[in-house]
Structure formats: structure tokens, C-alpha cells
Write a protein that holds these residues in place. Structure first.
Motif, mmCIF file in Angstrom:
data_model
loop_
_atom_site.group_PDB
_atom_site.id
_atom_site.type_symbol
_atom_site.label_atom_id
_atom_site.label_comp_id
_atom_site.label_asym_id
_atom_site.label_seq_id
_atom_site.Cartn_x
_atom_site.Cartn_y
_atom_site.Cartn_z
ATOM 1 N N ARG A 100 -3.273 -2.493 13.861
ATOM 2 C CA ARG A 100 -2.190 -3.294 13.280
ATOM 3 C C ARG A 100 -2.743 -4.185 12.163
ATOM 4 O O ARG A 100 -2.394 -5.357 12.043
ATOM 5 C CB ARG A 100 -1.508 -4.122 14.359
ATOM 6 N N ALA A 101 -3.609 -3.588 11.349
ATOM 7 C CA ALA A 101 -4.274 -4.336 10.278
ATOM 8 C C ALA A 101 -3.275 -4.986 9.326
ATOM 9 O O ALA A 101 -3.536 -6.050 8.764
ATOM 10 C CB ALA A 101 -5.205 -3.409 9.497
ATOM 11 N N ALA A 102 -2.100 -4.360 9.161
ATOM 12 C CA ALA A 102 -1.096 -4.903 8.238
ATOM 13 C C ALA A 102 -0.673 -6.311 8.619
ATOM 14 O O ALA A 102 -0.299 -7.116 7.751
ATOM 15 C CB ALA A 102 0.123 -3.980 8.187
ATOM 16 N N SER A 103 -0.739 -6.647 9.907
ATOM 17 C CA SER A 103 -0.296 -7.969 10.356
ATOM 18 C C SER A 103 -1.257 -9.080 9.928
ATOM 19 O O SER A 103 -0.913 -10.262 10.029
ATOM 20 C CB SER A 103 -0.125 -7.985 11.872
ATOM 21 N N TYR A 104 -2.443 -8.710 9.450
ATOM 22 C CA TYR A 104 -3.428 -9.697 8.998
ATOM 23 C C TYR A 104 -3.457 -9.822 7.467
ATOM 24 O O TYR A 104 -4.212 -10.631 6.934
ATOM 25 C CB TYR A 104 -4.826 -9.315 9.496
ATOM 26 N N VAL A 105 -2.642 -9.011 6.793
ATOM 27 C CA VAL A 105 -2.663 -8.989 5.327
ATOM 28 C C VAL A 105 -1.882 -10.169 4.765
ATOM 29 O O VAL A 105 -0.765 -10.452 5.186
ATOM 30 C CB VAL A 105 -2.082 -7.661 4.802
ATOM 31 N N ALA A 106 -2.491 -10.845 3.789
ATOM 32 C CA ALA A 106 -1.824 -11.970 3.117
ATOM 33 C C ALA A 106 -1.238 -11.569 1.775
ATOM 34 O O ALA A 106 -0.189 -12.066 1.366
ATOM 35 C CB ALA A 106 -2.814 -13.119 2.918
ATOM 36 N N GLU A 107 -1.899 -10.637 1.068
ATOM 37 C CA GLU A 107 -1.458 -10.288 -0.287
ATOM 38 C C GLU A 107 -2.030 -8.938 -0.679
ATOM 39 O O GLU A 107 -3.157 -8.608 -0.291
ATOM 40 C CB GLU A 107 -1.931 -11.362 -1.277
ATOM 41 N N VAL A 108 -1.252 -8.169 -1.424
ATOM 42 C CA VAL A 108 -1.740 -6.884 -1.944
ATOM 43 C C VAL A 108 -1.353 -6.756 -3.412
ATOM 44 O O VAL A 108 -0.369 -7.341 -3.865
ATOM 45 C CB VAL A 108 -1.175 -5.677 -1.157
ATOM 46 N N SER A 109 -2.140 -5.990 -4.136
ATOM 47 C CA SER A 109 -1.811 -5.679 -5.529
ATOM 48 C C SER A 109 -2.382 -4.317 -5.874
ATOM 49 O O SER A 109 -3.406 -3.911 -5.319
ATOM 50 C CB SER A 109 -2.371 -6.747 -6.484
ATOM 51 N N TYR A 110 -1.706 -3.617 -6.775
ATOM 52 C CA TYR A 110 -2.137 -2.289 -7.209
ATOM 53 C C TYR A 110 -2.633 -2.347 -8.649
ATOM 54 O O TYR A 110 -2.177 -3.181 -9.450
ATOM 55 C CB TYR A 110 -0.978 -1.283 -7.129
ATOM 56 N N ARG A 111 -3.560 -1.458 -8.961
ATOM 57 C CA ARG A 111 -3.977 -1.271 -10.352
ATOM 58 C C ARG A 111 -4.478 0.149 -10.520
ATOM 59 O O ARG A 111 -4.793 0.846 -9.539
ATOM 60 C CB ARG A 111 -5.044 -2.285 -10.760
ATOM 61 N N THR A 112 -4.561 0.579 -11.764
ATOM 62 C CA THR A 112 -5.025 1.924 -12.071
ATOM 63 C C THR A 112 -6.270 1.840 -12.932
ATOM 64 O O THR A 112 -6.315 1.100 -13.924
ATOM 65 C CB THR A 112 -3.940 2.724 -12.810
ATOM 66 N N VAL A 113 -7.308 2.581 -12.535
ATOM 67 C CA VAL A 113 -8.541 2.683 -13.310
ATOM 68 C C VAL A 113 -8.690 4.141 -13.705
ATOM 69 O O VAL A 113 -9.016 4.994 -12.877
ATOM 70 C CB VAL A 113 -9.756 2.205 -12.494
ATOM 71 N N GLY A 114 -8.431 4.429 -14.970
ATOM 72 C CA GLY A 114 -8.401 5.820 -15.404
ATOM 73 C C GLY A 114 -7.245 6.534 -14.728
ATOM 74 O O GLY A 114 -6.090 6.113 -14.834
ATOM 75 N N LEU A 115 -7.551 7.577 -14.000
ATOM 76 C CA LEU A 115 -6.523 8.299 -13.253
ATOM 77 C C LEU A 115 -6.528 7.914 -11.774
ATOM 78 O O LEU A 115 -5.802 8.520 -10.975
ATOM 79 C CB LEU A 115 -6.756 9.816 -13.388
ATOM 80 N N GLU A 116 -7.310 6.907 -11.426
ATOM 81 C CA GLU A 116 -7.502 6.532 -10.026
ATOM 82 C C GLU A 116 -6.689 5.299 -9.680
ATOM 83 O O GLU A 116 -6.766 4.266 -10.358
ATOM 84 C CB GLU A 116 -8.993 6.267 -9.783
ATOM 85 N N GLY A 117 -5.894 5.397 -8.620
ATOM 86 C CA GLY A 117 -5.132 4.250 -8.149
ATOM 87 C C GLY A 117 -5.928 3.442 -7.144
ATOM 88 O O GLY A 117 -6.654 3.993 -6.316
ATOM 89 N N ARG A 118 -5.786 2.122 -7.221
ATOM 90 C CA ARG A 118 -6.507 1.244 -6.308
ATOM 91 C C ARG A 118 -5.582 0.143 -5.807
ATOM 92 O O ARG A 118 -4.706 -0.317 -6.525
ATOM 93 C CB ARG A 118 -7.733 0.619 -6.996
ATOM 94 N N ILE A 119 -5.821 -0.249 -4.558
ATOM 95 C CA ILE A 119 -5.079 -1.349 -3.970
ATOM 96 C C ILE A 119 -6.060 -2.436 -3.563
ATOM 97 O O ILE A 119 -7.089 -2.162 -2.947
ATOM 98 C CB ILE A 119 -4.235 -0.881 -2.757
ATOM 99 N N ASP A 120 -5.761 -3.661 -3.962
ATOM 100 C CA ASP A 120 -6.590 -4.806 -3.583
ATOM 101 C C ASP A 120 -5.889 -5.519 -2.427
ATOM 102 O O ASP A 120 -4.749 -5.968 -2.557
ATOM 103 C CB ASP A 120 -6.775 -5.764 -4.756
ATOM 104 N N VAL A 121 -6.568 -5.593 -1.295
ATOM 105 C CA VAL A 121 -5.996 -6.166 -0.080
ATOM 106 C C VAL A 121 -6.708 -7.478 0.233
ATOM 107 O O VAL A 121 -7.927 -7.507 0.375
ATOM 108 C CB VAL A 121 -6.147 -5.202 1.117
ATOM 109 N N ARG A 122 -5.924 -8.547 0.319
ATOM 110 C CA ARG A 122 -6.493 -9.838 0.716
ATOM 111 C C ARG A 122 -5.940 -10.207 2.084
ATOM 112 O O ARG A 122 -4.723 -10.241 2.291
ATOM 113 C CB ARG A 122 -6.157 -10.940 -0.294
ATOM 114 N N PHE A 123 -6.857 -10.482 3.013
ATOM 115 C CA PHE A 123 -6.461 -10.813 4.379
ATOM 116 C C PHE A 123 -6.376 -12.325 4.562
ATOM 117 O O PHE A 123 -7.033 -13.096 3.850
ATOM 118 C CB PHE A 123 -7.453 -10.212 5.376
ATOM 119 N N ASP A 124 -5.578 -12.738 5.509
ATOM 120 C CA ASP A 124 -5.413 -14.155 5.828
ATOM 121 C C ASP A 124 -6.661 -14.650 6.563
ATOM 122 O O ASP A 124 -6.961 -14.188 7.666
ATOM 123 C CB ASP A 124 -4.164 -14.347 6.698
ATOM 124 N N GLN A 125 -7.361 -15.583 5.947
ATOM 125 C CA GLN A 125 -8.613 -16.055 6.531
ATOM 126 C C GLN A 125 -8.398 -16.710 7.887
ATOM 127 O O GLN A 125 -9.205 -16.531 8.812
ATOM 128 C CB GLN A 125 -9.300 -17.044 5.583
#
Length: 378
Positions: A100-125
Motif C-alpha cells: 500500500r505504498a500509495a498511502s505514504y505518497v505526498a506528491e508526484v510529478s511526471y516528466r519526459t527525458v527524450g522518449l523516456e517517461g519518468r515519475i518523481d515520487v515524494r513520500f511523506d516523511q
């Protein structure tokens, strides 16, 4: 005299503790100076080092399934960064929380590097801290001991070379990657003339402890990881390592079929040892203690400001009440979120405060009500 060096310094970590309060209680003649000092220092927060509770993951798309997978992968990597040890991933509470890792997530953001998609996940400290506290798993504070990495390599032609910050070598690339992913401050030496006078190629190959300690002091490193590596004609790597930390040395070997994957094991070994030494169960910070800190060598307003900023950067210090000024000496009563033994450990990680010996030659111990140090930062 120790010379501070500009080195390749790789750190990823974070600090999100509440701001600290500094209250002056001084005679009126010194009130104005200290009020100015404290007002200025309160705006000069120690620079946060980002990254312990965040992780970037490559994703195929932005679907819910891909996002959930990324949450679980990021959760594992954050737990390893925060605790310093992979073994905690097998703890029943961590394995259950991963689902249930999603329940610890505080913020997410997406970005693209070239043709590669990436998600930045910040957890609640706070939530991660509660989880680790309930599981009684130690947390390695973001103020971490540095590791000077000293590698001597012998190729299949029999020639030996030491690796420095300007060396183009896969072993150093791995070390940089490890430092970023695990939040470990790794120092890579310059290998200038001074370095080479302190540690010759032969001394590096012999893992000369005295020479390695000396060069570690030059870089202000808290520990030294030195290895002598033989790369065979089949491209296998056979290595002997020595880890120097304070008055202890630990020797171990490691063999790998390829240089491309070699460095993870030795770096993981020393990271685990440091995390075990400095790690604290979060509930330990619920212990409260007070101690008087006397600091000599604070002779100017700039020194006062730098000292107060330094104290703000210490996780253990929740408040500091300035009680006296005597010449170039300042006395503070510290309120600690933890024990004075913990405080002494954190102070020992840096080079800004050095213990002052008494007239009898003794150093005040961490069990004393008065801790006496000298401020060395210029």
C-alpha cells in the motif's frame, strides 16, 4: 595543520525538521548585540540536502497500473536510503507497507527525458518515520559520515594506477551512482601532488593504514574505504578492501565477473556499517535531555552567525538558550530531542567543533552536563 580540500562530493539526503528557537538571556549590556545576532542567524537556515524521501522511477506510461508499480519501487528505494540497509526490506511491516505504498505518497510529478517517461515520487516523511518507529527500525540521519574512496587498480598488463576525480573509469561511475541512489557522501580524491606524496601507488596497493588515515584527514573524511583491485584478462575483478572508521579497521574481499557491477558490494558493506553505527529508532528522539555547551573561538559577529546556523542544522537540537558571553567564548543551554550522547555523535561527524581538553588533559565526556568545544570554522 589540516588543509580543507575541494573534492567531488556526492550527497543525496533531506531534512524536514521544525525550525529551531534561539532565546537570549543576557545582561542588558550584551542584549543588543545578541538580538542582532539571533535575528540575522534565524534567517540563515542550514541548506537542506534534498532526496532521502524522494525517488524518480522510469515508467512506460501514466496508467494507474504503471503508477502503482512505480510507487512500490520508489518506496523500496526510499526505505533503503533512509535506513541505510537493504535488509530492512524483508521486515514484515515493510513488506506489508510496500503493498500500500500509495498511502505514504505526498506528491508526484511526471516528466519526459527524450522518449523516456519518468515519475518523481515524494513520500511523506512523517508517515515513513511513523512506520519505521512502529517497526523499531533505525533511521540514519541526513547528517551522514563521509567516505573517502581510494582505489588502486592493476590491469592485465601488470601496471598499477590510483583512481581520482579526473579518472574516466567505470568503477568511479558506479560509485557516483551509488552515492546518489543511497544518500551516501562519497569523496573522490583529486590525486594531486600532495595526495601522491601522502599515498604512493605502492602504499595504495599495500593498503597502508597510516598513509590512508593521513590522506583521510587531509580531506576531512569521517572514514576511508580503500581497495586494491586486480582486473584479469577475462575482465573479472578480484579485490581486497580495507574500511577505516575511527580507531577500527575492517578488511574484506570481493570478486565479481565484471567491473560494471563490482562497486555495489563494497560500498553497500560500509554503508551498512555506518548506518548501524549512527542509526537511531525514531522513538529515541522522543527522549529529552538538556546540556550546556561552551564554545571557544567565537570572536566575531560572523563567527556567531555561522555557529548558530550550524546548531540549527543539527537534528538533535530543538532549542538553544544563550546564557553567557565571555570574550571569545559563548555558553548555550541546549534542549535536545534525544540524548547528549547522540549530540556528541552528530558533532563528531563534522570538523567545525573540536573537543577542548581540561587542565588535567581530559576531554569532557558525553555524560557530562557541560560539553566544551572550540569553533574551528574560519
Amino acid at each position: 595543520m589540516m588543509t580543507r580540500m575541494t573534492t567531488q562530493f556526492l550527497i543525496t539526503s533531506s531534512r524536514a525538521w521544525p525550525g529551531h528557537r534561539y532565546i537570549a538571556r543576557l545582561p542588558a549590556v550584551q542584549w543588543l548585540l545578541l538580538m542582532l545576532l539571533l535575528a540575522l542567524s534565524s534567517t540563515g537556515q542550514a541548506l537542506p540536502i534534498e532526496g532521502l524521501y524522494s525517488q524518480e522511477i522510469v515508467v512506460e506510461n501514466q496508467s494507474e497500473a504503471a503508477r502503482e508499480r512505480a510507487y512500490r519501487e520508489a518506496f523500496e528505494q526510499v526505505i533503503v536510503k533512509v535506513t541505510g540497509e537493504r535488509r530492512w526490506l524483508e521486515h514484515p511491516r515493510i513488506r506489508e507497507a510496500r503493498q500500500r505504498a500509495a498511502s505514504y505518497v505526498a506528491e508526484v510529478s511526471y516528466r519526459t527525458v527524450g522518449l523516456e517517461g519518468r515519475i518523481d515520487v515524494r513520500f511523506d516523511q512523517g508517515l515513513i518515520g511513523d512506520l519505521l518507529n512502529q517497526a523499531e527500525i533505525p533511521v540514519w540521519d541526513s547528517n551522514r559520515a563521509s567516505v573517502l574512496l581510494w582505489i588502486t587498480v592493476q590491469g592485465d598488463d601488470g601496471r598499477r594506477n590510483m583512481l581520482g576525480s579526473s579518472s574516466d573509469h567505470v568503477l568511479l561511475d558506479q560509485a557516483r551512482k551509488f552515492a546518489t541512489e543511497r544518500g551516501v557522501p562519497v569523496l573522490i580524491p583529486l590525486l594531486d601532488l600532495t595526495d601522491r606524496r601522502m599515498v604512493s601507488v605502492n602504499q595504495g596497493w599495500q593498503l597502508d593504514t597510516a598513509a590512508l588515515r593521513q590522506v583521510g584527514e587531509r580531506y576531512g573524511a569521517d572514514s576511508v574505504l580503500a581497495g586494491r583491485l586486480l582486473i584479469t584478462p577475462a575482465n573479472e575483478v578480484v579485490g581486497l578492501w580495507q574500511f577505516i572508521f575511527r580507531d577500527q579497521t575492517h578488511v574484506f574481499d570481493h570478486v565479481d565477473v565484471s567491473p560494471d557491477t563490482y562497486m555495489d558490494f563494497p560500498l553497500d558493506q560500509v554503508t551498512g556499517r555506518l548506518a548501524e553505527h549512527f542509526g537511531l529508532v525514531p522513538s529515541d528522539f522522543e527522549q529529552e535531555d538538556q546540556v550546556t555547551l561552551r564554545i571557544d573561538g567565537v570572536a566575531s559577529l560572523a563567527s556567531h552567525m555561522a555557529l548558530m546556523r550550524y546548531l540549527e542544522s543539527l537534528t538533535m537540537v530543538s532549542a538553544a538558550n544563550v546564557s553567557a558571553l565571555r570574550g571569545d567564548s559563548i555558553e548555550l543551554r541546549l534542549q535536545l530531542a534525544g540524548t547528549r550522547q547522540h549530540l556528541a555523535e552528530f558533532i563528531s561527524l563534522g570538523r567545525d567543533l573540536v573537543p577542548v581538553t581540561s587542565g588535567t588533559g581530559d576531554v569532557a565526556t558525553a555524560t557530562s552536563d557541560l560539553l566544551h568545544y572550540r569553533w574551528t570554522r574560519q
